[in-house]
Enzyme design. Structure first.
Site: not given
Length: 281
Positions: A99, A134, A166, A196, A217
């Site tokens: 697994r 992410k 950001k 950004e 963005d």
């Protein structure tokens, strides 16, 4: 891209400790230590293989008494029913490693497959497909490696790689101009600044302070085309936000340099691979 073996081993050992703990209640009470089996990996779909050496290493760490023959390497375009690898040795090791090895192999192959699809969709444009931060905790290096196997490129690995402002950085500090000026006073000469921007006015402000990379963005394609004209090669332009396989070609054709997709790592579908043990005679 070559990952450090110690880094890979740490990921595998953590996964094995989570999955096995101190024993396998089924296998350890059913299979004698001397029992041997042969097995194989078979693809259940078409895609790009990634993580086969990682899967092999799982069996080395969980027992070390399995011969693992790789038939297809990372980057190979596999078809449904292709045999990817063959294994022979301790049945206990095969069962205990099954697994964990498949979890990593399927996940990495899913990322490579999804990335390659996006790369093919923008073929012939000047844009490159990249990942983001992410990623799933603890798996970033493997996930970013899988992106490169699929033909994509890596964005920054962590917060130390670049000074990226950001929207929350800018809103907290006050403005792009003030934030970039403060950064330039502190960062070293090798650190690039990416900002950004949400509007074309913010783009012009970022250009005025000589940002090397500007992220557009959630802009639509018309806005991105205008941004490319305004920038005129003075900075790299990165498109980000609400980009899918359905619209990535249109985004690339606006003339942006980079297209980043968080979905490549945070919500990709696993590539279907099975391990089959040959039935005892």
């Amino acid at each position: 891209m070559k990952l450090l073996q110690c880094y890979i081993d740490n990921i595998i050992n953590t996964a094995l400790m989570e999955d096995i703990n101190y024993m396998d209640a089924a296998a350890d009470n059913l299979i004698p230590p001397e029992h041997k089996s042969s097995a194989y990996y078979v693809a259940k779909d078409d895609g790009v293989l990634c993580g086969i050496e990682v899967a092999k290493r799982v069996f080395e760490l969980v027992g070390g008494d399995v011969e693992f023959k790789i038939l297809m390497n990372d980057g190979a375009k596999v078809k449904k029913d292709d045999i990817i690898a063959e294994m022979e040795g301790s049945t206990l090791t095969l069962l205990k490693g099954e697994r964990t090895a498949l979890n990593l192999l399927q996940h990495m192959s899913g990322i490579a497959t999804a990335t390659n699809k996006c790369v093919q969709l923008i073929d012939g444009t000047n844009a490159h497909v990249t990942d983001t931060r992410k990623t799933l905790p603890g798996l970033r290096a493997l996930q970013k490696y899988a992106v490169t196997v699929g033909g994509g490129k890596n964005h920054r690995f962590n917060l130390s790689d670049a000074a990226m402002l950001k929207d929350n950085h800018i809103d907290a500090y006050g403005s792009i101009t003030a934030a970039v000026a403060a950064l330039r006073e502190r960062i070293g000469h090798t650190v690039k600044v990416e900002v950004e921007v949400r509007t074309l006015d913010e783009l012009k402000e970022a250009l005025d302070v000589n940002c090397e990379i500007i992220m557009l963005d959630n802009m639509n394609c018309d806005e991105m085309r205008e941004a490319v004209e305004i920038t005129a090669g003075r900075a790299l332009l990165e498109a980000s936000g609400n980009i899918t396989s359905e619209n990535i070609r249109q985004v690339a054709e606006t003339g942006v340099n980079i297209i980043s997709l968080g979905a490549l790592t945070h919500s990709v579908k696993c590539f279907d691979i099975s391990m089959k043990i040959n039935k005892a005679k």
